[in-house]
Design a protein around this motif. Structure first.
Motif, PDB file in Angstrom:
ATOM      1  N   TYR A   1       0.845  -1.186   0.000  1.00  0.00           N
ATOM      2  CA  TYR A   1       0.000   0.000   0.000  1.00  0.00           C
ATOM      3  C   TYR A   1       0.882   1.237   0.000  1.00  0.00           C
ATOM      4  CZ  TYR A   1      -3.574  -3.402   1.274  1.00  0.00           C
ATOM      5  OH  TYR A   1      -4.421  -4.482   1.278  1.00  0.00           O
ATOM      6  N   GLN A   2       0.267   2.398   0.038  1.00  0.00           N
ATOM      7  CA  GLN A   2       1.021   3.645   0.027  1.00  0.00           C
ATOM      8  C   GLN A   2       1.823   3.799   1.319  1.00  0.00           C
ATOM      9  OE1 GLN A   2       1.047   5.785  -2.660  1.00  0.00           O
ATOM     10  NE2 GLN A   2       2.668   6.922  -1.615  1.00  0.00           N
ATOM     11  N   GLY A   3       3.088   3.490   1.258  1.00  0.00           N
ATOM     12  CA  GLY A   3       3.966   3.700   2.395  1.00  0.00           C
ATOM     13  C   GLY A   3       4.112   2.534   3.357  1.00  0.00           C
ATOM     14  N   TYR A   4       3.329   1.468   3.163  1.00  0.00           N
ATOM     15  CA  TYR A   4       3.459   0.327   4.071  1.00  0.00           C
ATOM     16  C   TYR A   4       3.091  -0.981   3.362  1.00  0.00           C
ATOM     17  CZ  TYR A   4      -1.655   0.257   4.737  1.00  0.00           C
ATOM     18  OH  TYR A   4      -3.005   0.166   4.549  1.00  0.00           O
ATOM     19  N   SER A   5       3.530  -2.081   3.939  1.00  0.00           N
ATOM     20  CA  SER A   5       3.239  -3.405   3.406  1.00  0.00           C
ATOM     21  C   SER A   5       2.649  -4.285   4.503  1.00  0.00           C
ATOM     22  CB  SER A   5       4.510  -4.079   2.872  1.00  0.00           C
ATOM     23  OG  SER A   5       5.031  -3.405   1.748  1.00  0.00           O
ATOM     24  N   ILE A   6       1.834  -5.254   4.087  1.00  0.00           N
ATOM     25  CA  ILE A   6       1.307  -6.280   4.992  1.00  0.00           C
ATOM     26  C   ILE A   6       1.857  -7.626   4.527  1.00  0.00           C
ATOM     27  CG2 ILE A   6      -0.727  -7.434   5.906  1.00  0.00           C
ATOM     28  CD1 ILE A   6      -2.310  -4.888   5.368  1.00  0.00           C
ATOM     29  N   VAL A   7       2.535  -8.316   5.422  1.00  0.00           N
ATOM     30  CA  VAL A   7       3.073  -9.642   5.143  1.00  0.00           C
ATOM     31  C   VAL A   7       2.267 -10.647   5.953  1.00  0.00           C
ATOM     32  CG1 VAL A   7       5.096 -11.138   5.283  1.00  0.00           C
ATOM     33  CG2 VAL A   7       5.385  -8.702   4.754  1.00  0.00           C
ATOM     34  N   LYS A   8       1.720 -11.659   5.270  1.00  0.00           N
ATOM     35  CA  LYS A   8       0.862 -12.637   5.947  1.00  0.00           C
ATOM     36  C   LYS A   8       1.430 -14.049   5.835  1.00  0.00           C
ATOM     37  CE  LYS A   8      -3.575 -10.245   5.263  1.00  0.00           C
ATOM     38  NZ  LYS A   8      -4.951 -10.369   4.711  1.00  0.00           N
TER      39      LYS A   8
ATOM     40  N   SER B   1      14.600  -3.123   1.402  1.00  0.00           N
ATOM     41  CA  SER B   1      15.408  -2.431   0.396  1.00  0.00           C
ATOM     42  C   SER B   1      14.592  -1.426  -0.421  1.00  0.00           C
ATOM     43  CB  SER B   1      16.037  -3.455  -0.562  1.00  0.00           C
ATOM     44  OG  SER B   1      16.865  -4.357   0.133  1.00  0.00           O
ATOM     45  N   ASP B   2      13.297  -1.359  -0.144  1.00  0.00           N
ATOM     46  CA  ASP B   2      12.397  -0.499  -0.914  1.00  0.00           C
ATOM     47  C   ASP B   2      12.187   0.832  -0.185  1.00  0.00           C
ATOM     48  OD1 ASP B   2      10.350   0.746  -2.307  1.00  0.00           O
ATOM     49  OD2 ASP B   2       9.178  -1.088  -2.558  1.00  0.00           O
ATOM     50  N   PRO B   3      12.701   1.934  -0.697  1.00  0.00           N
ATOM     51  CA  PRO B   3      12.580   3.227  -0.003  1.00  0.00           C
ATOM     52  C   PRO B   3      11.153   3.755   0.074  1.00  0.00           C
ATOM     53  CG  PRO B   3      13.492   3.530  -2.197  1.00  0.00           C
ATOM     54  CD  PRO B   3      13.442   2.054  -1.965  1.00  0.00           C
ATOM     55  N   ARG B   4      10.255   3.180  -0.706  1.00  0.00           N
ATOM     56  CA  ARG B   4       8.867   3.631  -0.682  1.00  0.00           C
ATOM     57  C   ARG B   4       8.107   3.096   0.532  1.00  0.00           C
ATOM     58  NH1 ARG B   4       7.309   1.292  -6.417  1.00  0.00           N
ATOM     59  NH2 ARG B   4       8.478  -0.417  -5.407  1.00  0.00           N
ATOM     60  N   ILE B   5       8.625   2.035   1.136  1.00  0.00           N
ATOM     61  CA  ILE B   5       7.960   1.400   2.275  1.00  0.00           C
ATOM     62  C   ILE B   5       8.548   1.913   3.574  1.00  0.00           C
ATOM     63  CG2 ILE B   5       7.461  -0.795   3.421  1.00  0.00           C
ATOM     64  CD1 ILE B   5       6.033  -0.384   0.740  1.00  0.00           C
TER      65      ILE B   5
END
Length: 244
Positions: free
Chosen positions: A6-13, A40-44
């Motif tokens: 998502y915009q600025g964050y990730s969900i790992v399940k 390694s992703d600067p967007r997250i």
């Protein structure tokens, strides 16, 4: 492993709900790769870890136990802890259900934790003739001091309500939604300040983590060669009480 960006964050399940998300070797290697890519992703800026189904995560898959426990810890479990604890991302554990063994260490490695009411945390390494690993004793000792002694030496269980009273987490109705709110706030906030704060806490509390993990792996490796371990595994698979 399921990943939602998502915009600025990730969900790992964790996505083995039929096994209460027990971490087989493939799951562990996939998780290492996933976290490395995210870190390694600067967007997250924030990462939520949660589980599918009734469990958050319940340790390694007992049907796939390694010959060399020490080597397995160093190569598959410890990299997960390091990716979470020492990355420039803020990690949030959304603890949706039962959490056991090494997965307690993974949850405690996160920066923030939300859990449902009544969640069971099971430290049952001793049932297999082992001791705790993946930093469980380390994190419990850091956070709880002497209160961690019985859980680390004898094993046992505690609930999310008990964990909240100890300051380990916050009990909420919907851990994932609360985690998303926090992740969005982090993504839209003074991110470099948050990262700096995490680095300071790491310096104060966790600078000796990898030294501990190396010591832990040597102890667990020794126990993995004992008769107690063989009996613990055999009795678990045969669904009977062990005879140590």
């Amino acid at each position: 492993m399921m990943v939602e960006n998502y915009q600025g964050y990730s969900i790992v399940k964790f996505d083995r709900p039929e096994k209460l998300n027990a971490l087989d070797l493939k799951s562990r290697m996939d998780l290492i790769s996933t976290l490395n890519k995210i870190n390694s992703d600067p967007r997250i800026r924030a990462v939520i870890i949660t589980g599918e189904g009734r469990g958050f995560c319940v340790d390694a898959d007992v049907n796939e136990l390694p010959q060399d426990i020490s080597k397995d810890l160093r190569e598959t479990f410890y990299p997960i802890v390091n990716e979470i604890r020492f990355s420039d991302k803020i990690y949030i554990a959304a603890i949706n259900g039962v959490t056991a063994g090494a997965c307690i260490g993974i949850a405690l490695a996160a920066d923030f934790r939300f859990a449902k009411k009544g969640v069971r945390f099971v430290t049952a390494f001793q049932r297999l003739g082992l001791t705790s690993d993946t930093g469980v004793a380390y994190f419990l000792g850091k956070f709880l001091g002497p209160r961690a002694f019985s859980l680390s030496v004898l094993g046992g269980e505690f609930t999310s309500e008990e964990a909240e009273s100890w300051g380990l987490l916050k009990v909420v109705d919907d851990p994932l939604q609360e985690s998303i709110k926090l992740a969005q706030s982090i993504a839209n906030g003074p991110y470099q300040s948050y990262v700096a704060g995490k680095k300071l806490i790491n310096k104060v509390l966790f600078s000796d983590l990898n030294e501990f993990l190396e010591y832990e792996s040597s102890i667990q490796g020794y126990l993995g060669k004992t008769k107690d371990y063989s009996e613990g595994v055999k009795s678990f698979k045969e669904k009977r009480e062990p005879k140590f």
